[in-house]
Write a protein that holds these residues in place. Structure first.
Motif, mmCIF file in Angstrom:
data_model
loop_
_atom_site.group_PDB
_atom_site.id
_atom_site.type_symbol
_atom_site.label_atom_id
_atom_site.label_comp_id
_atom_site.label_asym_id
_atom_site.label_seq_id
_atom_site.Cartn_x
_atom_site.Cartn_y
_atom_site.Cartn_z
ATOM 1 N N LYS A 121 0.944 -3.869 6.182
ATOM 2 C CA LYS A 121 1.082 -3.353 6.677
ATOM 3 C C LYS A 121 -0.221 -2.429 6.539
ATOM 4 C CE LYS A 121 2.587 0.843 6.407
ATOM 5 N NZ LYS A 121 3.507 1.961 6.818
ATOM 6 N N LYS A 132 8.863 -0.066 1.502
ATOM 7 C CA LYS A 132 8.009 -0.550 2.700
ATOM 8 C C LYS A 132 6.991 0.620 3.207
ATOM 9 C CE LYS A 132 9.847 -1.719 6.471
ATOM 10 N NZ LYS A 132 11.237 -2.276 7.817
ATOM 11 N N GLU A 142 5.897 -6.075 2.519
ATOM 12 C CA GLU A 142 5.159 -5.433 3.646
ATOM 13 C C GLU A 142 4.427 -4.520 3.730
ATOM 14 O OE1 GLU A 142 8.977 -4.921 5.604
ATOM 15 O OE2 GLU A 142 10.045 -6.089 4.497
#
Length: 323
Positions: free
Chosen positions: A317, A275, A313
């Protein structure tokens, strides 16, 4: 019908067959196998060169859907290509290392996220060397999160500089790797030699033991700390996972090391790392012939999917507009 990469073996996790290079441009992720076992460090042949084939066979049972991670379906967001296997030369370690480097460099130069399935841990050195010599990475510095029971940083094994116990000794020497950003994570057990920790300290690498992880009582916090240590001052972070970071209760097809992580702990850590941003990964040291039910080959699919879920993710983002 799932495409076959060779014989009766399907492409990993239903990927497109990109072994002739034709599917690489359309893919976001490229997976490939490195069916290599060099000098063993104890006993005899372990069979980890069978890992890429059996991990592919096991992967045929899985989709990309992870209900426990906000119901993400990884393959709604990412296209995967399977580039086949590096053509190793069993009788020639040095030439095989060069072939692994050249193969991995082609993947790195494509700009795709790279997933390598081993093979023994000796493959990580030429893979990383391929990254540091690739066009886009020249002049940059790499951090490495190394999940393992062992340091794998012995200078040689019976004269072999590229054995499964030596890759980090070579990586300490590699110009494109910043040693302060090498984080030996999950280290545990008496199969480490006393000098291993000394070699890591002398190189400037950092150690997070299994007890450091357990005593933290907060996996998300320690994942953040580990990632910060790996990324601070580096241009990118690479993830390498030896199966024996897992306790042998969760890893029957790997080295026999107790007191390791459980699957929840490993999956949580690698998802958090991804992430935050990693450029690629490898998963090594699976011994199918010692694993009647192929549990360790099966967990490879989940490990890769958790990393790819983190990649999705991270991309989402980074694509969000800033105010």
């Amino acid at each position: 019908m799932t495409e076959k990469i060779y014989g009766n073996t399907p492409c990993f996790l239903g990927a497109v067959n990109a072994s002739d290079g034709s599917g690489i441009e359309e893919s976001d992720v490229i997976v490939y196998g490195v069916p290599w076992e060099g000098a063993v460090t104890w006993g005899d042949y372990t069979g980890c060169e069978l890992g890429p084939k059996v991990m592919r066979l096991s992967s045929a049972r899985y989709s990309g859907y992870l209900p426990e991670l906000n119901h993400i379906d990884v393959f709604e967001h990412l296209k995967m290509g399977d580039a086949g296997d590096v053509e190793v030369i069993p009788a020639d370690v040095v030439k095989t290392m060069e072939r692994i480097k050249e193969f991995s460099m082609r993947i790195w130069n494509s700009g795709k996220f790279s997933v390598a399935l081993g093979g023994d841990h000796g493959i990580t050195y030429p893979i990383v060397k391929g990254l540091t010599e690739s066009e886009e990475f020249k002049g940059k510095k790499l951090g490495i999160i190394h999940l393992d029971a062992h340091y794998d940083n012995m200078p040689t094994h019976n004269g072999d500089m590229y054995a499964r116990s030596t890759p980090f000794a070579r990586l300490y020497e590699l110009e494109g790797v910043r040693n302060e950003n090498i984080i030996h994570t999950g280290i545990h057990g008496p199969r480490n030699k006393p000098e291993s920790g000394k070699y890591a300290n002398e190189a400037g690498a950092q150690t997070i033991t299994i007890n450091d992880i357990r005593k933290s009582k907060d996996l998300l916090q320690i994942a953040d700390e580990i990632y910060h240590q790996a990324s601070d001052g580096a241009d990118a972070v690479y993830l390498t996972i030896c199966s024996d970071v897992l306790d042998y209760a969760f890893n029957p097809g790997g080295p026999v090391d107790g007191n390791g992580l459980n699957t929840f702990e490993l999956l949580t850590l690698i998802h958090e790392f991804s992430k935050k941003g990693v450029v690629g990964m490898d998963f090594v040291e699976v011994y199918p012939q010692q694993d009647t039910n192929d549990f360790s080959s099966h967990i490879a699919s989940t490990i890769v999917l958790y990393v790819l879920a983190g990649l999705v993710e991270n991309q989402q983002k980074n694509s969000e507009p800033t105010n």
